[in-house]
Design an enzyme around this catalytic site. Structure first.
Site, PDB file in Angstrom:
ATOM      1  CB  SER A 189       3.142  -3.055  25.479  1.00  0.00           C
ATOM      2  OG  SER A 189       2.587  -1.948  26.136  1.00  0.00           O
ATOM      3  CG  ASP A 247       6.211  -1.712  28.555  1.00  0.00           C
ATOM      4  OD1 ASP A 247       7.245  -1.244  29.066  1.00  0.00           O
ATOM      5  OD2 ASP A 247       5.671  -1.258  27.543  1.00  0.00           O
TER       6      ASP A 247
END
Length: 571
Positions: free
Chosen positions: A76, A221
């Site tokens: 992320s 993500d």
């Protein structure tokens, strides 16, 4: 990691031993966490600032994370930071500035005031296009083209000094994929995305951004499954450097995992966002679980070779998208880094990073694994011996007898005295290892220190050949390393400083013997001598900072070894 041009090579002659200290892997794992990624950057800044301060104190150039770490992995926003530090080769200050500007642009305006569609599905609240534009601006500012690939197969050197990967989840297979800036020998990667695509894929958190299409795959993500990517970094490093054995721990010098603090989910009241809150809470739970399981596997090296930094308090109120909370993140992270236990951990971590010189090759990895296997067999033999090799009083008697022989005046102590002392200390150590429960770390630190001191004195005896004396120096260094590790575990700063000083004397003795033997080029010997003198001076100053420390013995040792180094002869 192109260590041939690494700034640290300024102090490393070509003849320097490729051991775990100089050649072991340095790995960095970065958690996801939205704007709280700034906290991980502030922590890394604290580490790099101390590292560069100590390098500049001895006349060496500053280094960036890409100069030190062999592999950086992130998820992320941690993935975006990994790309900026490793692939774009930014220093930490550059990265903080770019990251802050990026978060402000991306999170300043929500794409929609409504989080949930008419059908009840959660919609992306922020613009993926804005994030893409922000990432491309960073690329251009660093001299990259917008469409440069994460792995430039036509020009592998362009992919940077250290290896980088980011975690993203494939929606088709619902599993974590690692998008990499490098090839692993014998493997063909399915996708080679552009740099901006990889950054977008790793940060495409559901409800925050739209999925990202790369080739035939659609990515979100990797937070749900690898928000703390420490296991991914471990697996990837094993694939790269020790695929044959799968044993990573013997070749790792410094493994750093940095979190983004803990968030508070209890304040989310909107019923339409309960599923979002549940997902975020699940990410946090998995993050803690990954940390706990990994720490369990690496407990032998916790805070000596494996370090986890994560702000425990102060960031609970900072949500993933609250870009205006930089001051809160900064203050909370500073408070965490100022904690006494964290400061000690930082010092040990930086000492590990300072010693990094070379990139490990296959021969080094196999040799270190073999040495680890030999150590484990020796430990197993010790465990197979009778459970009790001596009572506490018998062990104390052995230590006292060894001290009596070792402390004889230099004019009267002989080879037999020191060899007897060494045997007594070795028996005492075996007895300590057979006790249940084991003695405290400080007791092990003391006995290893006695073994180190005895081996060092044996290295001065002319009754031995030059090679035998050098072997005793190596033995002293080995015992000193164990003494240092136990001193660190005992959390006694004074004893750690004492061990650092004794180790500087061992290194000085090594240089003096090299001078006597004459098998090292003059310029390399001069470089080693200068480093040894500096090490003695710095470690002595560190001891002098303790008010209750009796400095008489240390000052005599420092003077004698410094004079011997300056003369180029033995003490």
């Amino acid at each position: 990691m192109a260590l041939a041009s690494h700034p640290a090579s300024e102090v490393a002659g070509k003849e320097e031993t490729r051991d775990l200290d100089t050649t072991g892997l340095c790995l960095l794992s970065l958690d996801g966490g939205g704007v709280r990624g700034l906290s991980s950057l502030f922590i890394l800044k604290g580490l790099m600032t101390r590292l560069n301060f100590e390098r500049q104190a001895v006349g060496l150039a500053r280094v960036k994370p890409c100069d030190i770490f062999d592999l950086i992995g992130g998820t992320s926003t941690g993935g975006i930071i990994a790309i900026m530090l490793g692939r774009l080769e930014m220093d930490v200050d550059e990265c903080i500035k770019a990251y802050t500007a990026m978060m402000k642009k991306v999170f300043k305006n929500k794409r929609s005031a409504f989080f949930v569609s008419i059908t009840g599905n959660v919609k992306a609240r922020f613009s993926s296009k804005t994030l893409e534009t922000a990432i491309k601006e960073v690329l251009r500012s660093k001299g990259f083209k917008e469409d440069d690939l994460l792995l430039d197969e036509a020009n592998p050197e362009a992919t940077g000094k250290c290896k980088v990967f980011v975690c993203a989840k494939s929606q088709e297979g619902n599993h974590i994929r690692r998008l990499k800036s490098y090839n692993v020998q014998g493997r063909q990667e399915e996708d080679n995305p552009k740099i901006w695509e990889a950054a977008l894929a790793t940060s495409a958190a559901p409800s925050f951004f739209d999925p990202v299409q790369i080739g035939a795959c659609s990515y979100v993500d990797g937070a749900l499954g690898a928000n703390n990517p420490v296991n991914q970094v471990e697996e990837e490093a094993a694939d790269i450097w020790c695929e044959e054995t799968g044993r990573l721990q013997p070749i790792v010098k410094c493994f750093i995992s940095i979190g983004t603090g803990h968030a508070d989910f209890t304040t989310i009241k909107n019923s339409s966002l309960r599923s979002v809150a549940h997902s975020i809470e699940k990410v946090a739970t998995e993050t803690k679980k990954a940390d706990s399981e990994f720490t369990g596997r690496w407990r032998e090296h916790l805070d000596t070779r494996y370090f986890r930094f994560n702000v425990e308090e102060g960031l609970h109120s900072v949500r993933l998208a609250e870009y205006k909370q930089q001051a809160v993140i900064d203050a909370g992270t500073r408070l965490y880094m100022d904690g006494h236990g964290v400061k000690r951990k930082v010092r040990t971590c930086v000492q590990n990073l300072r010693q990094k010189r070379y990139e490990p090759d296959r021969a080094f990895c196999l040799e270190q694994t073999k040495l680890e296997e030999q150590r484990e067999k020796a430990e197993q033999r010790d465990r197979d011996r009778p459970k009790m090799l001596g009572t506490t009083s018998e062990i104390s008697e052995l230590v006292e007898r060894g001290d009596a022989n070792r402390r004889k005046a230099p004019s009267t102590v002989g080879k037999e005295d020191l060899l007897s002392a060494q045997e007594d200390f070795t028996r005492a150590l075996r007895g300590m290892n057979s006790q249940n429960p084991l003695p405290k770390a400080k007791e092990f630190a003391r006995i290893y220190q006695k073994l180190m001191s005895t081996s060092l004195r044996l290295s001065h005896l002319l009754a031995f050949t030059e090679n035998e004396r050098m072997a005793y120096v190596r033995e002293a260094e080995k015992h000193g390393t164990f003494a240092m590790e136990h001193a660190i575990r005992s959390q006694n700063d004074q004893r750690v400083s004492q061990m650092r000083f004794y180790m500087s004397c061992v290194h000085a003795r090594e240089v003096c013997l090299m001078s006597e033997i004459g098998n090292v080029p003059a310029d390399a010997l001069l470089s080693r001598r200068d480093r040894a003198l500096e090490e003695i001076s710095v470690s002595l100053s560190e001891l002098q900072s303790f008010e209750d420390m009796d400095m008489a013995v240390y000052e005599v040792m420092a003077r004698e070894y410094s004079q011997a180094l300056s003369r180029g002869t033995r003490v």
